[in-house]
Design a protein around this motif. Structure first.
Motif, PDB file in Angstrom:
ATOM      1  N   THR A   7       0.680  -1.076   0.058  1.00 49.76           N
ATOM      2  CA  THR A   7       0.076   0.068  -0.004  1.00 49.76           C
ATOM      3  C   THR A   7       0.993   1.161  -0.112  1.00 49.76           C
ATOM      4  OG1 THR A   7      -0.099  -0.189   2.389  1.00 49.76           O
ATOM      5  CG2 THR A   7      -2.144  -1.205   0.975  1.00 49.76           C
ATOM      6  N   ALA A   8       2.232   1.073   0.278  1.00 53.40           N
ATOM      7  CA  ALA A   8       3.055   2.393   0.326  1.00 53.40           C
ATOM      8  C   ALA A   8       3.293   2.975  -1.088  1.00 53.40           C
ATOM      9  CB  ALA A   8       4.403   1.986   0.625  1.00 53.40           C
ATOM     10  N   ALA A   9       2.994   2.098  -2.154  1.00 55.71           N
ATOM     11  CA  ALA A   9       2.852   2.588  -3.389  1.00 55.71           C
ATOM     12  C   ALA A   9       1.605   2.696  -4.162  1.00 55.71           C
ATOM     13  CB  ALA A   9       3.648   1.546  -4.323  1.00 55.71           C
ATOM     14  N   THR A  10       0.704   2.859  -3.385  1.00 56.46           N
ATOM     15  CA  THR A  10      -0.701   2.979  -4.071  1.00 56.46           C
ATOM     16  C   THR A  10      -1.152   4.375  -3.765  1.00 56.46           C
ATOM     17  OG1 THR A  10      -1.667   2.091  -2.248  1.00 56.46           O
ATOM     18  CG2 THR A  10      -1.295   0.690  -3.821  1.00 56.46           C
ATOM     19  N   ASP A  11      -2.270   4.732  -4.485  1.00 53.21           N
ATOM     20  CA  ASP A  11      -2.716   6.352  -4.311  1.00 53.21           C
ATOM     21  C   ASP A  11      -3.873   6.007  -3.067  1.00 53.21           C
ATOM     22  OD1 ASP A  11      -4.277   8.439  -4.396  1.00 53.21           O
ATOM     23  OD2 ASP A  11      -4.085   8.622  -6.653  1.00 53.21           O
ATOM     24  N   PRO A  12      -3.473   6.997  -2.001  1.00 52.78           N
ATOM     25  CA  PRO A  12      -4.036   6.837  -0.737  1.00 52.78           C
ATOM     26  C   PRO A  12      -5.489   7.385  -0.970  1.00 52.78           C
ATOM     27  CG  PRO A  12      -2.721   8.584  -0.549  1.00 52.78           C
ATOM     28  CD  PRO A  12      -2.003   7.866  -1.895  1.00 52.78           C
ATOM     29  N   ARG A  13      -5.945   8.165  -2.037  1.00 50.33           N
ATOM     30  CA  ARG A  13      -7.185   8.436  -2.371  1.00 50.33           C
ATOM     31  C   ARG A  13      -8.396   7.575  -2.655  1.00 50.33           C
ATOM     32  NH1 ARG A  13      -5.698  13.161  -6.595  1.00 50.33           N
ATOM     33  NH2 ARG A  13      -4.654  11.233  -7.356  1.00 50.33           N
ATOM     34  N   PHE A  14      -7.647   6.368  -3.070  1.00 58.12           N
ATOM     35  CA  PHE A  14      -8.510   5.255  -3.224  1.00 58.12           C
ATOM     36  C   PHE A  14      -8.021   3.888  -2.579  1.00 58.12           C
ATOM     37  CE2 PHE A  14      -8.242   7.892  -6.982  1.00 58.12           C
ATOM     38  CZ  PHE A  14      -9.831   7.828  -7.373  1.00 58.12           C
ATOM     39  N   PRO A  15      -8.497   3.893  -1.297  1.00 56.68           N
ATOM     40  CA  PRO A  15      -8.338   2.803  -0.511  1.00 56.68           C
ATOM     41  C   PRO A  15      -8.655   1.191  -1.301  1.00 56.68           C
ATOM     42  CG  PRO A  15     -10.448   3.722   0.182  1.00 56.68           C
ATOM     43  CD  PRO A  15     -10.010   4.546  -0.898  1.00 56.68           C
TER      44      PRO A  15
END
Length: 171
Positions: A7-15
């Motif tokens: 999850t560190a490399a993912t967009d936090p606006r889209f859980p």
């Protein structure tokens, strides 16, 4: 949604989509493992596995959120079947989104999602006016209570799968 990515490399606006019950991709992750090279070895077996993965996705309550997440987080979804789409199909969908919404399509989707969540939160915390409450009460008296949401039937799943496949072919 074949595996939980970093999850560190993912967009936090889209859980990352979650469900209180295990989904097919969590209980059978190998069914959703797919890379573009898989089609060259045994095409018939790969096509059968893809069809089974798509069928499983058609009945999943998280399919919409899974697709949004997979489209936004390209690096985390380079392989695998996510929301019944292959990596190539997701690339095509990203191009269509960029054509339709512009090069900053992810920001546009994030703004829409934020506005939707804010409207839902406001609706939970804003009581109905007297006239709105009367309309709701009258509706219940005439039509009865709203039915509880039941799981999708096999026919509904098949219909969803057919619509999904038709949409992917159109892409």
């Amino acid at each position: 949604m074949s595996r939980r990515p970093d999850t560190a490399a993912t967009d936090p606006r889209f859980p990352f989509p979650h469900s209180p019950t295990r989904t097919s991709c969590q209980s059978q992750p190998t069914l959703f493992d797919f890379t573009n090279g898989d089609r060259t070895a045994d095409r018939a077996a790969t096509d059968k596995r893809l069809e089974q993965a798509r069928k499983e996705c058609s009945g999943c309550p998280l399919a919409t959120d899974c697709l949004k997440w997979a489209l936004v987080n390209k690096e985390a979804t380079r392989v695998g079947v996510w929301a019944a789409t292959t990596p190539g199909q997701r690339t095509d969908l990203r191009k269509r989104l960029a054509d339709r919404l512009g090069p900053d399509w992810i920001d546009v989707l994030a703004a829409r999602e934020k506005a939707r969540r804010e409207r839902a939160a406001a609706a939970r915390h804003t009581p109905l006016s007297v006239s709105q409450a009367r309309i709701v009460r009258l509706d219940r008296e005439v039509n009865g209570p709203m039915p509880a949401r039941s799981p999708l039937t096999a026919q509904q799943q098949q219909h969803n799968l057919a619509r999904l496949v038709a949409g992917l072919k159109a892409a």
